[in-house]
Design a protein around this motif. Structure first.
Motif, PDB file in Angstrom:
ATOM      1  N   ARG A   6    -129.315 -37.288 -28.598  1.00 49.25           N
ATOM      2  CA  ARG A   6    -128.030 -37.399 -27.921  1.00 49.25           C
ATOM      3  C   ARG A   6    -127.361 -36.037 -27.803  1.00 49.25           C
ATOM      4  N   HIS A   9    -128.718 -33.979 -25.066  1.00 50.45           N
ATOM      5  CA  HIS A   9    -128.259 -34.402 -23.750  1.00 50.45           C
ATOM      6  C   HIS A   9    -126.797 -34.085 -23.518  1.00 50.45           C
ATOM      7  N   SER A  10    -126.041 -34.231 -24.615  1.00 52.27           N
ATOM      8  CA  SER A  10    -124.607 -34.252 -24.390  1.00 52.27           C
ATOM      9  C   SER A  10    -123.955 -32.888 -24.538  1.00 52.27           C
ATOM     10  N   SER A  57    -121.621 -32.285 -14.901  1.00 51.13           N
ATOM     11  CA  SER A  57    -121.732 -33.636 -15.448  1.00 51.13           C
ATOM     12  C   SER A  57    -120.427 -34.412 -15.257  1.00 51.13           C
ATOM     13  N   ARG A  61    -120.132 -37.702 -12.852  1.00 51.77           N
ATOM     14  CA  ARG A  61    -119.810 -39.029 -13.394  1.00 51.77           C
ATOM     15  C   ARG A  61    -118.416 -39.492 -13.016  1.00 51.77           C
ATOM     16  N   VAL A 165    -113.557 -41.510 -20.913  1.00 48.59           N
ATOM     17  CA  VAL A 165    -114.872 -41.880 -21.446  1.00 48.59           C
ATOM     18  C   VAL A 165    -115.914 -40.803 -21.112  1.00 48.59           C
ATOM     19  N   ARG A 168    -115.239 -37.733 -23.334  1.00 46.84           N
ATOM     20  CA  ARG A 168    -115.506 -37.934 -24.760  1.00 46.84           C
ATOM     21  C   ARG A 168    -116.973 -38.244 -25.031  1.00 46.84           C
ATOM     22  N   HIS A 169    -117.556 -39.144 -24.250  1.00 42.64           N
ATOM     23  CA  HIS A 169    -118.874 -39.663 -24.618  1.00 42.64           C
ATOM     24  C   HIS A 169    -120.026 -39.205 -23.728  1.00 42.64           C
ATOM     25  N   VAL A 170    -119.751 -38.763 -22.502  1.00 46.02           N
ATOM     26  CA  VAL A 170    -120.850 -38.223 -21.693  1.00 46.02           C
ATOM     27  C   VAL A 170    -121.048 -36.751 -22.026  1.00 46.02           C
ATOM     28  N   VAL A 171    -119.974 -35.975 -22.005  1.00 49.44           N
ATOM     29  CA  VAL A 171    -120.143 -34.543 -22.294  1.00 49.44           C
ATOM     30  C   VAL A 171    -119.709 -34.177 -23.711  1.00 49.44           C
ATOM     31  N   ASP A 172    -119.332 -35.203 -24.509  1.00 50.71           N
ATOM     32  CA  ASP A 172    -119.174 -34.998 -25.943  1.00 50.71           C
ATOM     33  C   ASP A 172    -118.059 -34.024 -26.327  1.00 50.71           C
TER      34      ASP A 172
ATOM     35  N   LEU B  25    -124.263 -43.631 -22.597  1.00 58.07           N
ATOM     36  CA  LEU B  25    -123.267 -42.737 -21.991  1.00 58.07           C
ATOM     37  C   LEU B  25    -123.684 -41.281 -22.155  1.00 58.07           C
ATOM     38  N   ALA B  26    -124.142 -40.945 -23.356  1.00 63.37           N
ATOM     39  CA  ALA B  26    -124.567 -39.562 -23.609  1.00 63.37           C
ATOM     40  C   ALA B  26    -125.718 -39.183 -22.688  1.00 63.37           C
ATOM     41  N   ALA B  29    -125.187 -37.457 -19.202  1.00 61.17           N
ATOM     42  CA  ALA B  29    -124.890 -36.030 -19.038  1.00 61.17           C
ATOM     43  C   ALA B  29    -126.100 -35.356 -18.404  1.00 61.17           C
ATOM     44  N   SER B  30    -126.148 -35.380 -17.087  1.00 62.59           N
ATOM     45  CA  SER B  30    -127.335 -34.823 -16.440  1.00 62.59           C
ATOM     46  C   SER B  30    -127.121 -33.349 -16.144  1.00 62.59           C
TER      47      SER B  30
END
Lengths: 220, 209
Positions: A6, A9-10, A57, A61, A165, A168-172, B25-26, B29-30
């Motif tokens: 994770r 990715h993040s 990102s 999104r 969201v 916080r949670h896609v790009v952390d 969700l993580a 992040a593409s």
């Protein structure tokens, strides 16, 4: 679960984000600020290099569409450049580049959506430059390009919940940076994230009730 | 289940569904597509270079769409050119590593393929004035009134002159070939004497052919 995967990715801008996922590494920030003070254009190139992945990102999104994300990213970066031109050395040395840049991305997106809503629609004729802002996020999220169901469901959140969201949670991003980008107190940011997650969980629950935990939460 | 330590600020991380959700969700992040990363700098940054011209050394800026700005080093030296460009266009600049095809020949008024010019950000009238001016052949001149007429505003002679006085790409749009109706050269970005010299040398070249 695999937290290492994770992280990989993040934190797409891993070179400037500290490994604990908190504030950007101080050294990298200081170097970037000094580069901006010394030569704005060269410093700006470094800023783009360091943060284009995280900014992309967020753009992808929140728009749900790749071509829109690219346009949003380019427009946001040019706005960022023009803003930087007006900053003196003191202001540049206080810059928190990542939340500052993401704030511009989020605000630029908000302006695009607002302008598209205001623009009168001529019988189906779309302006050539920005055709996709004429359509709703939901419509575009269902395009073949965004086949991923979760990405499509993200589009059904309110703007502020989706943005919260994603940040916080896609790009952390840590919650205080999320709050900074949203321009609200951390507690409020946290609640946008929580509500967004609850809504997503409800949306992601298939009708056959396989995910019992989520089903029981939304239908006790 | 280490999400509690992972995301201590979230209240809803304590069941299996939300853990899966957070992982998914993580995964959204593409990283940007490679062609975007490559294209982004070209899209954001204009390029600049110096080269020789009939006016002496010039600084030239260009975008992905074409040449956007030309000034003589004598009038607007180095750093001042960069600053003038940034103020006028609001875009960052990087030094070019190559010269756009046809640029040097076009600056010298030699025949051949001409480089694209980028007139983005100009008004329709400014655009039309420059487009009309661009059609004036080497060795010839046209009066300001002709340019105004060609641009669709025959009465806007003075306005046409003002547009040419701000011509972002002199030589490539040969504003020096626009003269007063009595045949005298009139004003030029780089001075009336320079204009007269340029016209004389172009006339000579065009008629020797």
């Amino acid at each position: 679960m695999n937290t290492t995967a994770r992280r990989a990715h993040s934190a797409p801008d891993a070179t400037t984000a500290d490994p604990a996922g908190g504030r950007e590494a101080d050294d990298a920030i200081v170097e970037l600020r000094e580069a901006l003070v010394y030569d704005l254009d060269e410093g700006f190139a470094r800023l783009v290099g360091a943060h284009q992945a995280v900014a992309y990102s967020v753009a992808l999104r929140t728009t749900g569409h790749r071509a829109d994300a690219e346009d949003l990213l380019a427009e946001s970066l040019l706005r960022a450049y023009r803003a930087l031109r007006g900053y003196d050395a003191t202001r540049l040395r206080e810059l928190q580049p990542r939340p500052w840049l993401l704030t511009i991305v989020v605000n630029t997106r908000r302006n695009q959506v607002r302008d598209a809503a205001r623009r009168p629609r001529a019988d189906g004729a779309e302006p050539p430059d920005r055709p996709s802002t004429e359509r709703s996020v939901e419509d575009r999220a269902q395009d073949a390009e965004t086949s991923d169901e979760l990405a499509a469901q993200l589009a059904r959140l309110t703007d502020v919940q989706r943005t919260a969201v994603v940040l916080r949670h896609v790009v952390d991003l840590p919650i205080d940076e999320v709050a900074e980008v949203l321009g609200c107190p951390p507690g409020t940011a946290k609640s946008h994230v929580s509500r967004g997650l609850s809504r997503l969980r409800a949306l992601m629950t298939p009708p056959d009730g396989v995910h019992t935990a989520a089903t029981s939460r939304s239908n006790p | 289940m280490n999400d509690m330590t992972d995301h201590p600020t979230d209240d809803l991380t304590d069941d299996a569904v939300s853990t899966d959700l957070l992982d998914e969700l993580a995964n959204l992040a593409s990283p940007p597509p490679a062609e975007l990363t490559e294209g982004l700098f070209d899209r954001l940054f204009d390029r600049w270079l110096t080269t020789e011209s009939p006016l002496g050394p010039v600084l030239v800026a260009y975008t992905g769409r074409g040449v956007s700005f030309v000034r003589t080093s004598a009038l607007v030296p180095g750093e001042q050119f960069l600053e003038t460009h940034r103020r006028r266009f609001g875009r960052p600049l990087r030094r070019a590593d190559s010269t756009p095809a046809g640029l040097v020949d076009a600056l010298w008024g030699r025949p051949g393929s001409v480089p694209e010019v980028d007139l983005e950000g100009l008004s329709a009238f400014e655009h039309d004035v420059l487009a009309a001016t661009r059609t004036i052949p080497l060795g010839q001149t046209r009066p300001y009134a002709w340019v105004a007429r060609e641009a669709g505003s025959p009465r806007a002679v003075r306005a046409a002159g003002s547009v040419l006085a701000r011509n972002p790409v002199p030589l490539l749009v040969p504003c020096h070939r626009v003269v007063r109706s009595d045949g005298s050269p009139g004003q030029y970005l780089f001075g009336p004497e320079t204009k007269q010299q340029l016209l004389s040398s172009e006339y000579a070249r065009a008629h020797d052919l």
